[in-house]
Design a protein around this motif. Structure first.
Motif, PDB file in Angstrom:
ATOM      1  N   ILE A 275      75.640  66.073 -10.703  1.00 48.33           N
ATOM      2  CA  ILE A 275      75.642  64.857  -9.894  1.00 48.33           C
ATOM      3  C   ILE A 275      74.470  64.866  -8.914  1.00 48.33           C
ATOM      4  O   ILE A 275      73.818  63.837  -8.702  1.00 48.33           O
ATOM      5  N   ALA A 276      74.159  66.015  -8.344  1.00 50.01           N
ATOM      6  CA  ALA A 276      73.030  66.109  -7.416  1.00 50.01           C
ATOM      7  C   ALA A 276      71.708  65.856  -8.142  1.00 50.01           C
ATOM      8  O   ALA A 276      70.822  65.168  -7.616  1.00 50.01           O
TER       9      ALA A 276
ATOM     10  N   ILE B 201      71.232  64.080 -10.950  1.00 49.39           N
ATOM     11  CA  ILE B 201      71.160  62.665 -11.312  1.00 49.39           C
ATOM     12  C   ILE B 201      70.864  61.813 -10.086  1.00 49.39           C
ATOM     13  O   ILE B 201      70.048  60.894 -10.138  1.00 49.39           O
ATOM     14  N   SER B 202      71.501  62.116  -8.973  1.00 49.70           N
ATOM     15  CA  SER B 202      71.239  61.376  -7.738  1.00 49.70           C
ATOM     16  C   SER B 202      69.794  61.552  -7.284  1.00 49.70           C
ATOM     17  O   SER B 202      69.149  60.600  -6.833  1.00 49.70           O
ATOM     18  N   GLY B 203      69.285  62.761  -7.403  1.00 47.21           N
ATOM     19  CA  GLY B 203      67.892  63.016  -7.045  1.00 47.21           C
ATOM     20  C   GLY B 203      66.925  62.239  -7.917  1.00 47.21           C
ATOM     21  O   GLY B 203      65.933  61.686  -7.434  1.00 47.21           O
TER      22      GLY B 203
ATOM     23  N   ILE C 254      67.577  59.400  -9.459  1.00 48.60           N
ATOM     24  CA  ILE C 254      67.713  57.985  -9.100  1.00 48.60           C
ATOM     25  C   ILE C 254      66.924  57.695  -7.829  1.00 48.60           C
ATOM     26  O   ILE C 254      66.203  56.694  -7.746  1.00 48.60           O
ATOM     27  N   ILE C 255      67.026  58.557  -6.835  1.00 45.30           N
ATOM     28  CA  ILE C 255      66.282  58.364  -5.579  1.00 45.30           C
ATOM     29  C   ILE C 255      64.781  58.438  -5.843  1.00 45.30           C
ATOM     30  O   ILE C 255      64.003  57.642  -5.308  1.00 45.30           O
TER      31      ILE C 255
END
Length: 87
Positions: free
Chosen positions: A7-8, A10-12, A14-15
């Motif tokens: 999750i981290a 994927i979030s990174g 996306i950001i």
């Protein structure tokens, strides 16, 4: 791999994409290919549904979905002929 790391990551990503901007052409091409693969899987599903009474079964996987999606109906016919000829 733990879910927190996934999750981290994927979030990174996306950001990062939001900060740098997404190139539109490659993203559009990937989207069109993904839609064609899904349409190919749908073609194969209907072939398997209607061809079951004639003993026709073509497995639905990424390779066969890609072939039938990119080539269309001739690809489905080709996969059916190959399936009947080989097996």
């Amino acid at each position: 791999m733990s879910p927190v790391i996934v999750i981290a990551a994927i979030s990174g990503l996306i950001i990062l994409l939001l900060a740098t901007g997404v190139p539109i052409k490659p993203l559009r091409f990937v989207g069109q290919v993904a839609i064609k693969v899904m349409i190919g899987a749908l073609f194969l599903f209907f072939l398997n549904a209607f061809g079951s009474k004639y003993g026709i079964h073509v497995p639905i996987n990424l390779a066969t979905s890609s072939i039938s999606g990119i080539l269309g109906i001739p690809g489905v016919v080709g996969l059916t002929v190959i399936q009947m000829w080989v097996l």
